[in-house]
Write a protein that holds these residues in place. Structure first.
Motif, PDB file in Angstrom:
ATOM      1  N   LYS A 251     -20.273  12.775  13.449  1.00 17.24           N
ATOM      2  CA  LYS A 251     -20.190  11.671  12.228  1.00 17.24           C
ATOM      3  C   LYS A 251     -18.759  11.154  12.371  1.00 17.24           C
ATOM      4  CE  LYS A 251     -22.413  14.319   8.603  1.00 17.24           C
ATOM      5  NZ  LYS A 251     -22.145  15.065   7.363  1.00 17.24           N
ATOM      6  N   HIS A 252     -18.890   9.824  11.948  1.00 23.57           N
ATOM      7  CA  HIS A 252     -17.540   9.253  12.098  1.00 23.57           C
ATOM      8  C   HIS A 252     -16.839   9.706  10.888  1.00 23.57           C
ATOM      9  CE1 HIS A 252     -14.434   5.982  11.491  1.00 23.57           C
ATOM     10  NE2 HIS A 252     -14.868   5.514  12.564  1.00 23.57           N
ATOM     11  N   PRO A 253     -15.440  10.153  10.933  1.00 21.37           N
ATOM     12  CA  PRO A 253     -14.778  10.911  10.080  1.00 21.37           C
ATOM     13  C   PRO A 253     -14.550  10.085   8.752  1.00 21.37           C
ATOM     14  CG  PRO A 253     -13.561  10.543  12.058  1.00 21.37           C
ATOM     15  CD  PRO A 253     -14.586  10.054  12.260  1.00 21.37           C
ATOM     16  N   GLU A 254     -14.524   8.678   8.774  1.00 20.11           N
ATOM     17  CA  GLU A 254     -14.265   7.946   7.728  1.00 20.11           C
ATOM     18  C   GLU A 254     -15.510   7.079   7.226  1.00 20.11           C
ATOM     19  OE1 GLU A 254     -11.430   5.583   9.843  1.00 20.11           O
ATOM     20  OE2 GLU A 254     -10.431   7.842   9.823  1.00 20.11           O
ATOM     21  N   ASN A 255     -16.575   7.296   7.826  1.00 25.89           N
ATOM     22  CA  ASN A 255     -17.677   6.504   7.562  1.00 25.89           C
ATOM     23  C   ASN A 255     -18.907   7.465   8.063  1.00 25.89           C
ATOM     24  OD1 ASN A 255     -19.943   5.132   7.192  1.00 25.89           O
ATOM     25  ND2 ASN A 255     -19.352   3.514   8.309  1.00 25.89           N
ATOM     26  N   SER A 256     -19.504   8.347   7.021  1.00 28.45           N
ATOM     27  CA  SER A 256     -20.519   9.416   7.683  1.00 28.45           C
ATOM     28  C   SER A 256     -21.860   8.864   7.935  1.00 28.45           C
ATOM     29  CB  SER A 256     -20.500  10.328   6.483  1.00 28.45           C
ATOM     30  OG  SER A 256     -21.105   9.921   5.275  1.00 28.45           O
ATOM     31  N   LYS A 257     -22.017   7.542   7.495  1.00 22.83           N
ATOM     32  CA  LYS A 257     -23.203   6.900   8.096  1.00 22.83           C
ATOM     33  C   LYS A 257     -23.182   6.636   9.452  1.00 22.83           C
ATOM     34  CE  LYS A 257     -24.223   4.548   3.698  1.00 22.83           C
ATOM     35  NZ  LYS A 257     -23.749   3.284   2.830  1.00 22.83           N
ATOM     36  N   GLU A 258     -21.984   6.341   9.948  1.00 22.96           N
ATOM     37  CA  GLU A 258     -22.063   6.336  11.267  1.00 22.96           C
ATOM     38  C   GLU A 258     -22.051   7.539  12.207  1.00 22.96           C
ATOM     39  OE1 GLU A 258     -21.927   3.354  13.232  1.00 22.96           O
ATOM     40  OE2 GLU A 258     -22.066   2.225  11.479  1.00 22.96           O
ATOM     41  N   ARG A 259     -23.377   7.961  12.913  1.00 20.85           N
ATOM     42  CA  ARG A 259     -23.462   8.986  13.684  1.00 20.85           C
ATOM     43  C   ARG A 259     -23.295   9.047  15.203  1.00 20.85           C
ATOM     44  NH1 ARG A 259     -25.624  13.196   9.976  1.00 20.85           N
ATOM     45  NH2 ARG A 259     -25.775  12.094   8.030  1.00 20.85           N
ATOM     46  N   GLN A 260     -22.929  10.068  15.755  1.00 18.13           N
ATOM     47  CA  GLN A 260     -22.473   9.821  17.368  1.00 18.13           C
ATOM     48  C   GLN A 260     -21.566   8.896  17.625  1.00 18.13           C
ATOM     49  OE1 GLN A 260     -24.509  12.294  17.617  1.00 18.13           O
ATOM     50  NE2 GLN A 260     -26.562  12.091  17.126  1.00 18.13           N
ATOM     51  N   VAL A 261     -20.347   9.320  17.439  1.00 20.86           N
ATOM     52  CA  VAL A 261     -19.145   8.575  17.499  1.00 20.86           C
ATOM     53  C   VAL A 261     -18.280   8.940  18.703  1.00 20.86           C
ATOM     54  CG1 VAL A 261     -19.481   7.034  15.632  1.00 20.86           C
ATOM     55  CG2 VAL A 261     -18.025   9.064  15.716  1.00 20.86           C
ATOM     56  N   PHE A 262     -17.429   8.184  19.408  1.00 17.79           N
ATOM     57  CA  PHE A 262     -16.071   8.384  19.992  1.00 17.79           C
ATOM     58  C   PHE A 262     -15.149   8.088  18.922  1.00 17.79           C
ATOM     59  CE2 PHE A 262     -18.493   8.015  23.790  1.00 17.79           C
ATOM     60  CZ  PHE A 262     -18.371   9.350  24.377  1.00 17.79           C
ATOM     61  N   TYR A 263     -14.139   8.805  18.716  1.00 21.78           N
ATOM     62  CA  TYR A 263     -13.125   8.664  17.636  1.00 21.78           C
ATOM     63  C   TYR A 263     -11.707   8.811  18.255  1.00 21.78           C
ATOM     64  CZ  TYR A 263     -10.826   8.394  12.987  1.00 21.78           C
ATOM     65  OH  TYR A 263     -10.028   8.183  12.204  1.00 21.78           O
ATOM     66  N   PRO A 264     -10.830   7.883  18.451  1.00 21.10           N
ATOM     67  CA  PRO A 264     -11.251   6.413  18.257  1.00 21.10           C
ATOM     68  C   PRO A 264     -12.237   5.932  19.268  1.00 21.10           C
ATOM     69  CG  PRO A 264      -9.118   6.585  19.312  1.00 21.10           C
ATOM     70  CD  PRO A 264      -9.462   8.007  19.018  1.00 21.10           C
ATOM     71  N   ASP A 265     -12.753   4.960  19.050  1.00 21.03           N
ATOM     72  CA  ASP A 265     -13.874   4.290  20.078  1.00 21.03           C
ATOM     73  C   ASP A 265     -13.049   3.029  21.103  1.00 21.03           C
ATOM     74  OD1 ASP A 265     -13.847   2.202  18.271  1.00 21.03           O
ATOM     75  OD2 ASP A 265     -15.862   2.259  17.864  1.00 21.03           O
ATOM     76  N   LEU A 266     -11.873   2.751  20.621  1.00 17.98           N
ATOM     77  CA  LEU A 266     -11.061   1.688  21.309  1.00 17.98           C
ATOM     78  C   LEU A 266      -9.535   2.143  21.272  1.00 17.98           C
ATOM     79  CD1 LEU A 266     -10.522  -0.861  22.312  1.00 17.98           C
ATOM     80  CD2 LEU A 266     -10.248  -1.948  19.978  1.00 17.98           C
ATOM     81  N   VAL A 267      -9.016   2.111  22.458  1.00 12.95           N
ATOM     82  CA  VAL A 267      -7.923   2.868  22.959  1.00 12.95           C
ATOM     83  C   VAL A 267      -7.279   2.026  23.960  1.00 12.95           C
ATOM     84  CG1 VAL A 267      -6.404   4.599  24.100  1.00 12.95           C
ATOM     85  CG2 VAL A 267      -8.343   5.332  22.588  1.00 12.95           C
ATOM     86  N   ARG A 268      -5.816   1.579  23.589  1.00 16.99           N
ATOM     87  CA  ARG A 268      -4.855   0.797  24.591  1.00 16.99           C
ATOM     88  C   ARG A 268      -4.115   1.890  25.288  1.00 16.99           C
ATOM     89  NH1 ARG A 268      -4.055  -2.675  27.735  1.00 16.99           N
ATOM     90  NH2 ARG A 268      -2.647  -4.478  27.107  1.00 16.99           N
ATOM     91  N   ALA A 269      -4.167   1.568  26.413  1.00 18.86           N
ATOM     92  CA  ALA A 269      -3.347   2.530  27.312  1.00 18.86           C
ATOM     93  C   ALA A 269      -2.656   1.648  28.398  1.00 18.86           C
ATOM     94  CB  ALA A 269      -4.220   3.701  27.639  1.00 18.86           C
ATOM     95  N   LYS A 270      -1.895   2.548  29.223  1.00 20.31           N
ATOM     96  CA  LYS A 270      -1.290   2.032  30.541  1.00 20.31           C
ATOM     97  C   LYS A 270      -1.618   2.741  31.637  1.00 20.31           C
ATOM     98  CE  LYS A 270       3.064   4.214  29.435  1.00 20.31           C
ATOM     99  NZ  LYS A 270       2.556   5.031  28.461  1.00 20.31           N
ATOM    100  N   VAL A 271      -1.610   2.393  32.725  1.00 18.02           N
ATOM    101  CA  VAL A 271      -1.674   2.841  33.950  1.00 18.02           C
ATOM    102  C   VAL A 271      -0.829   4.231  34.001  1.00 18.02           C
ATOM    103  CG1 VAL A 271      -1.381   2.873  36.523  1.00 18.02           C
ATOM    104  CG2 VAL A 271      -2.470   0.884  35.245  1.00 18.02           C
ATOM    105  N   GLY A 272      -1.306   5.399  34.349  1.00 10.64           N
ATOM    106  CA  GLY A 272      -0.639   6.652  34.366  1.00 10.64           C
ATOM    107  C   GLY A 272      -0.906   7.412  33.084  1.00 10.64           C
TER     108      GLY A 272
ATOM    109  N   LEU B 246     -14.513   2.003  24.462  1.00 17.20           N
ATOM    110  CA  LEU B 246     -13.723   1.208  25.490  1.00 17.20           C
ATOM    111  C   LEU B 246     -12.269   1.538  25.725  1.00 17.20           C
ATOM    112  CD1 LEU B 246     -13.865  -1.775  26.934  1.00 17.20           C
ATOM    113  CD2 LEU B 246     -13.079  -2.857  24.893  1.00 17.20           C
ATOM    114  N   LEU B 247     -11.702   1.503  26.761  1.00 19.82           N
ATOM    115  CA  LEU B 247     -10.312   1.654  27.077  1.00 19.82           C
ATOM    116  C   LEU B 247      -9.765   0.357  27.640  1.00 19.82           C
ATOM    117  CD1 LEU B 247     -10.167   5.054  29.113  1.00 19.82           C
ATOM    118  CD2 LEU B 247     -10.250   4.890  26.592  1.00 19.82           C
ATOM    119  N   LEU B 248      -8.529  -0.293  27.192  1.00 12.85           N
ATOM    120  CA  LEU B 248      -7.983  -1.222  27.762  1.00 12.85           C
ATOM    121  C   LEU B 248      -6.828  -0.627  28.466  1.00 12.85           C
ATOM    122  CD1 LEU B 248      -8.335  -3.669  24.531  1.00 12.85           C
ATOM    123  CD2 LEU B 248      -9.733  -3.516  26.790  1.00 12.85           C
ATOM    124  N   VAL B 249      -6.515  -0.754  29.562  1.00 11.84           N
ATOM    125  CA  VAL B 249      -5.601  -0.103  30.391  1.00 11.84           C
ATOM    126  C   VAL B 249      -4.716  -1.261  31.238  1.00 11.84           C
ATOM    127  CG1 VAL B 249      -4.931   1.535  32.103  1.00 11.84           C
ATOM    128  CG2 VAL B 249      -7.001   1.783  30.806  1.00 11.84           C
ATOM    129  N   GLY B 250      -3.653  -1.161  30.664  1.00 10.29           N
ATOM    130  CA  GLY B 250      -2.475  -2.211  31.236  1.00 10.29           C
ATOM    131  C   GLY B 250      -3.176  -3.633  31.174  1.00 10.29           C
TER     132      GLY B 250
END
Ligand SMILES: [Cu+2]
Length: 165
Positions: free
Chosen positions: A41-62, A123-127
């Motif tokens: 369950k989404h921690p802030e919205n229990s109606k949303e089931r089966q989630v990655f949290y967070p589902d969007l991450v900004r990262a860099k190589v390494g 989704l991951l956004l890397v560099g």
């Protein structure tokens, strides 16, 4: 060892800092470990089931992404179609943590094998993502997966626009 943004600013001095872009200020240069939880369950919205949290991450190589099996019955998978060319792919075991070191810049679309069609994707956004982000956005997604990605891509676009503004 971690450097804070303040450390960098003090070291560089105010004049040099003023010339830095927002992107340069947004993250430490040191590799980070970023956690993504796999949840029923989404921690802030229990109606949303089966989630990655967070589902969007900004990262860099390494950086390292650690998918954490907070709830059971999930995994994280990234297949060739969802990753930049030459990137290390991954397929976690169900109900197990999995870690991936991000070795290649680009966009990574990942999913939970049992719940992909239920929309458990992320989704991951890397560099620099310019090589494949448009391809990822143009991919074929179905049903709940498609709905979740529409929302994720909109947030990703806003995030990237912020960096370049
Ligand atoms: Cu799942």
């Amino acid at each position: 060892m971690q450097h804070t943004r303040r450390d960098h600013l003090v070291f560089l001095g105010a004049a040099a800092a003023a010339t830095l872009t927002p992107a340069a200020l947004s993250a430490s240069d040191d590799p980070q470990v970023i956690e993504i939880q796999m949840l029923n369950k989404h921690p802030e919205n229990s109606k949303e089931r089966q989630v990655f949290y967070p589902d969007l991450v900004r990262a860099k190589v390494g950086d390292t992404i650690r998918f954490v099996a907070t709830d059971k019955g999930h995994n994280s998978t990234c297949a060739a179609k969802g990753a930049p060319e030459g990137a290390t792919l991954w397929k976690g075991k169900i109900s197990k943590d999995v870690e991936v070191v991000l070795d290649t810049p680009g966009a990574y679309a990942f999913f939970c094998t049992p719940h992909r069609t239920a929309g458990m994707v992320g989704l991951l956004l890397v560099g620099d993502v310019s090589d494949n982000f448009e391809d990822i956005k143009g991919g074929r997604y179905r049903g709940k997966e498609k709905k979740r990605y529409e929302d994720i891509f909109a947030r990703a676009d806003a995030m990237l626009a912020e960096e370049t503004s």
